[in-house]
Design a protein around this motif. Structure first.
Motif, PDB file in Angstrom:
ATOM      1  N   THR A   6       0.839  -1.190   0.000  1.00 54.25           N
ATOM      2  CA  THR A   6       0.000   0.000   0.000  1.00 54.25           C
ATOM      3  C   THR A   6       0.876   1.242   0.000  1.00 54.25           C
ATOM      4  OG1 THR A   6      -1.679  -1.176   1.267  1.00 54.25           O
ATOM      5  CG2 THR A   6      -1.824   1.234   1.229  1.00 54.25           C
ATOM      6  N   PRO A   7       0.658   2.154  -0.935  1.00 51.43           N
ATOM      7  CA  PRO A   7       1.486   3.373  -0.967  1.00 51.43           C
ATOM      8  C   PRO A   7       1.325   4.188   0.316  1.00 51.43           C
ATOM      9  CG  PRO A   7       0.199   3.132  -2.991  1.00 51.43           C
ATOM     10  CD  PRO A   7      -0.321   2.116  -2.031  1.00 51.43           C
ATOM     11  N   ILE A   8       2.419   4.804   0.746  1.00 49.69           N
ATOM     12  CA  ILE A   8       2.364   5.658   1.926  1.00 49.69           C
ATOM     13  C   ILE A   8       1.721   6.978   1.527  1.00 49.69           C
ATOM     14  CG2 ILE A   8       3.723   6.855   3.677  1.00 49.69           C
ATOM     15  CD1 ILE A   8       5.861   4.720   3.315  1.00 49.69           C
ATOM     16  N   PRO A   9       0.697   7.429   2.255  1.00 49.62           N
ATOM     17  CA  PRO A   9       0.040   8.694   1.902  1.00 49.62           C
ATOM     18  C   PRO A   9       1.039   9.847   1.843  1.00 49.62           C
ATOM     19  CG  PRO A   9      -1.207   7.517   3.578  1.00 49.62           C
ATOM     20  CD  PRO A   9       0.089   6.788   3.419  1.00 49.62           C
ATOM     21  N   GLU A  10       0.814  10.746   0.885  1.00 56.79           N
ATOM     22  CA  GLU A  10       1.739  11.861   0.689  1.00 56.79           C
ATOM     23  C   GLU A  10       1.864  12.721   1.935  1.00 56.79           C
ATOM     24  OE1 GLU A  10       2.258  15.678  -2.319  1.00 56.79           O
ATOM     25  OE2 GLU A  10       0.976  13.986  -2.891  1.00 56.79           O
ATOM     26  N   GLU A  11       0.761  12.902   2.649  1.00 54.18           N
ATOM     27  CA  GLU A  11       0.799  13.740   3.847  1.00 54.18           C
ATOM     28  C   GLU A  11       1.699  13.129   4.914  1.00 54.18           C
ATOM     29  OE1 GLU A  11       0.457  16.832   6.274  1.00 54.18           O
ATOM     30  OE2 GLU A  11      -0.300  16.744   4.216  1.00 54.18           O
ATOM     31  N   ARG A  12       1.675  11.813   5.033  1.00 58.38           N
ATOM     32  CA  ARG A  12       2.552  11.142   6.004  1.00 58.38           C
ATOM     33  C   ARG A  12       4.017  11.313   5.614  1.00 58.38           C
ATOM     34  NH1 ARG A  12       1.174   5.074   7.146  1.00 58.38           N
ATOM     35  NH2 ARG A  12       3.139   5.341   8.268  1.00 58.38           N
ATOM     36  N   LEU A  13       4.296  11.271   4.308  1.00 56.90           N
ATOM     37  CA  LEU A  13       5.673  11.475   3.860  1.00 56.90           C
ATOM     38  C   LEU A  13       6.136  12.885   4.175  1.00 56.90           C
ATOM     39  CD1 LEU A  13       5.568   9.694   0.372  1.00 56.90           C
ATOM     40  CD2 LEU A  13       6.716   8.886   2.446  1.00 56.90           C
ATOM     41  N   ARG A  14       5.245  13.869   3.966  1.00 57.31           N
ATOM     42  CA  ARG A  14       5.600  15.252   4.283  1.00 57.31           C
ATOM     43  C   ARG A  14       5.837  15.431   5.772  1.00 57.31           C
ATOM     44  NH1 ARG A  14       1.668  16.787   0.249  1.00 57.31           N
ATOM     45  NH2 ARG A  14       0.121  17.103   1.891  1.00 57.31           N
ATOM     46  N   ASP A  15       4.995  14.777   6.584  1.00 53.35           N
ATOM     47  CA  ASP A  15       5.177  14.848   8.036  1.00 53.35           C
ATOM     48  C   ASP A  15       6.519  14.252   8.443  1.00 53.35           C
ATOM     49  OD1 ASP A  15       2.778  16.098   8.416  1.00 53.35           O
ATOM     50  OD2 ASP A  15       1.679  14.276   8.973  1.00 53.35           O
ATOM     51  N   ALA A  16       6.876  13.137   7.818  1.00 52.47           N
ATOM     52  CA  ALA A  16       8.150  12.486   8.128  1.00 52.47           C
ATOM     53  C   ALA A  16       9.312  13.388   7.742  1.00 52.47           C
ATOM     54  CB  ALA A  16       8.253  11.147   7.405  1.00 52.47           C
ATOM     55  N   ASP A  17       9.220  14.029   6.573  1.00 52.93           N
ATOM     56  CA  ASP A  17      10.275  14.950   6.138  1.00 52.93           C
ATOM     57  C   ASP A  17      10.405  16.119   7.099  1.00 52.93           C
ATOM     58  OD1 ASP A  17      10.935  13.437   3.943  1.00 52.93           O
ATOM     59  OD2 ASP A  17       9.727  14.603   2.536  1.00 52.93           O
ATOM     60  N   ARG A  18       9.271  16.676   7.512  1.00 56.88           N
ATOM     61  CA  ARG A  18       9.292  17.804   8.442  1.00 56.88           C
ATOM     62  C   ARG A  18       9.915  17.403   9.766  1.00 56.88           C
ATOM     63  NH1 ARG A  18       4.203  19.411   6.032  1.00 56.88           N
ATOM     64  NH2 ARG A  18       3.081  18.065   7.501  1.00 56.88           N
ATOM     65  N   SER A  19       9.543  16.233  10.256  1.00 56.24           N
ATOM     66  CA  SER A  19      10.090  15.763  11.538  1.00 56.24           C
ATOM     67  C   SER A  19      11.590  15.563  11.446  1.00 56.24           C
ATOM     68  CB  SER A  19       9.416  14.450  11.947  1.00 56.24           C
ATOM     69  OG  SER A  19       8.043  14.645  12.237  1.00 56.24           O
ATOM     70  N   TYR A  58      14.193   7.424  13.392  1.00 55.29           N
ATOM     71  CA  TYR A  58      14.728   7.902  12.114  1.00 55.29           C
ATOM     72  C   TYR A  58      16.237   7.722  11.985  1.00 55.29           C
ATOM     73  CZ  TYR A  58      10.257  10.177  11.018  1.00 55.29           C
ATOM     74  OH  TYR A  58       8.938  10.424  10.718  1.00 55.29           O
ATOM     75  N   PHE A  59      16.970   7.839  13.094  1.00 58.76           N
ATOM     76  CA  PHE A  59      18.436   7.897  13.002  1.00 58.76           C
ATOM     77  C   PHE A  59      19.163   6.823  13.807  1.00 58.76           C
ATOM     78  CE2 PHE A  59      16.849  12.182  12.100  1.00 58.76           C
ATOM     79  CZ  PHE A  59      17.406  12.380  10.856  1.00 58.76           C
ATOM     80  N   SER A  60      18.470   6.003  14.517  1.00 55.73           N
ATOM     81  CA  SER A  60      18.978   4.818  15.230  1.00 55.73           C
ATOM     82  C   SER A  60      19.915   5.111  16.399  1.00 55.73           C
ATOM     83  CB  SER A  60      19.627   3.810  14.273  1.00 55.73           C
ATOM     84  OG  SER A  60      20.874   4.249  13.814  1.00 55.73           O
ATOM     85  N   ASP A  61      20.886   6.019  16.253  1.00 63.25           N
ATOM     86  CA  ASP A  61      21.764   6.340  17.378  1.00 63.25           C
ATOM     87  C   ASP A  61      22.410   7.706  17.148  1.00 63.25           C
ATOM     88  OD1 ASP A  61      23.950   5.960  15.593  1.00 63.25           O
ATOM     89  OD2 ASP A  61      24.084   3.852  16.125  1.00 63.25           O
ATOM     90  N   LYS A  62      23.158   8.169  18.132  1.00 62.02           N
ATOM     91  CA  LYS A  62      23.726   9.515  18.074  1.00 62.02           C
ATOM     92  C   LYS A  62      24.758   9.643  16.960  1.00 62.02           C
ATOM     93  CE  LYS A  62      26.376  11.221  21.414  1.00 62.02           C
ATOM     94  NZ  LYS A  62      26.856  11.861  22.666  1.00 62.02           N
ATOM     95  N   ASP A  63      25.534   8.609  16.723  1.00 62.68           N
ATOM     96  CA  ASP A  63      26.541   8.673  15.662  1.00 62.68           C
ATOM     97  C   ASP A  63      25.897   8.796  14.288  1.00 62.68           C
ATOM     98  OD1 ASP A  63      29.426   8.298  16.627  1.00 62.68           O
ATOM     99  OD2 ASP A  63      28.360   6.829  17.813  1.00 62.68           O
ATOM    100  N   THR A  64      24.824   8.051  14.071  1.00 59.11           N
ATOM    101  CA  THR A  64      24.114   8.142  12.791  1.00 59.11           C
ATOM    102  C   THR A  64      23.525   9.532  12.612  1.00 59.11           C
ATOM    103  OG1 THR A  64      23.573   5.787  12.888  1.00 59.11           O
ATOM    104  CG2 THR A  64      22.271   7.141  11.388  1.00 59.11           C
ATOM    105  N   LEU A  65      23.011  10.096  13.686  1.00 65.83           N
ATOM    106  CA  LEU A  65      22.458  11.448  13.628  1.00 65.83           C
ATOM    107  C   LEU A  65      23.555  12.476  13.336  1.00 65.83           C
ATOM    108  CD1 LEU A  65      20.131  13.409  13.954  1.00 65.83           C
ATOM    109  CD2 LEU A  65      20.439  13.292  16.434  1.00 65.83           C
ATOM    110  N   PHE A  66      24.707  12.316  13.953  1.00 65.42           N
ATOM    111  CA  PHE A  66      25.820  13.232  13.704  1.00 65.42           C
ATOM    112  C   PHE A  66      26.251  13.159  12.241  1.00 65.42           C
ATOM    113  CE2 PHE A  66      30.474  14.258  14.043  1.00 65.42           C
ATOM    114  CZ  PHE A  66      30.308  15.601  14.373  1.00 65.42           C
ATOM    115  N   GLN A  67      26.320  11.969  11.695  1.00 62.90           N
ATOM    116  CA  GLN A  67      26.669  11.810  10.286  1.00 62.90           C
ATOM    117  C   GLN A  67      25.643  12.515   9.404  1.00 62.90           C
ATOM    118  OE1 GLN A  67      27.945   7.909   8.761  1.00 62.90           O
ATOM    119  NE2 GLN A  67      26.530   8.198   7.063  1.00 62.90           N
TER     120      GLN A  67
END
Length: 216
Positions: A6-19, A58-67
């Protein structure tokens, strides 16, 4: 039975990008103030106004977020450089414009310098693991190489200049001055961060770089 997802609704994708963008901005500020070692995910969540679990989602850990933050700040400076349209300018003008841009960008974005300082403390392992970072930065050296070749072809630049070495010199002339402005001002008894000092520094850097590449 159909296996079509099932395709992910566009609004959910925008919310994810904003977050994710909100998290990256908050993390950029946290890492630039405290470095990788001193940064805290709790404080990043508070800055972002989001649940800490969402950061780990979204980023799993601090090192991934720093990257991801490093990739984001490199993306921004490279995008701003592209707006200069350097290949549409005469070679000497393009080179002067790049020097001016680099200086002013570093002045306007001190967080970029502090993030690089933190990355270097950790031997740039986050960037070394990032194919995206390498892909973003390589076109700049190719562009600079083309500018140098155009200058050599029209007789305004001397030949045999390594574009990577030249860019390191351009960046280094700005980076060292700004990263060490407090110590340099203290030991030489001269405020190097006044508007007049900034103007003198930019003029000096431009003359140094152009003096190196221009034919005598």
């Amino acid at each position: 039975m159909s296996t079509t997802s099932t395709p992910i609704p566009e609004e959910r994708l925008r919310d994810a990008d904003r977050s994710q963008n909100t998290i990256l901005l908050a993390a950029r500020d946290e890492f630039s103030e405290h470095g990788l070692g001193g940064a805290r995910v709790d404080r990043i969540a508070a800055r972002a106004g989001l649940n800490k679990r969402l950061i780990y989602y979204y980023f799993s850990d601090k090192d991934t977020l720093f990257q991801a933050v490093l990739e984001q700040v490199y993306l921004h400076i490279r995008e701003e450089e592209r707006k200069l349209n350097l290949l549409g300018l005469p070679p000497a003008t393009a080179l002067r414009r790049l020097v001016e841009f680099t200086w002013n960008y570093y002045l306007d974005h001190p967080e970029f310098l502090t993030l690089l300082n933190s990355a270097n403390l950790h031997k740039a392992r986050h960037l070394a693991e990032s194919q995206r970072a390498r892909e973003m930065n390589s076109p700049l050296i190719a562009t600079l190489g083309e500018i140098l070749e155009r200058g050599r072809a029209d007789g305004s630049f001397r030949g045999g200049i390594d574009p990577l070495q030249l860019y390191v010199s351009i960046a280094g002339l700005s980076y060292f001055y700004l990263s060490n402005s407090h110590t340099l001002s203290a030991i030489f008894g001269r405020d190097l961060m006044t508007p007049k000092a900034h103007s003198e520094r930019l003029s000096h850097m431009s003359e140094v770089i152009l003096g190196y590449v221009l034919m005598n």
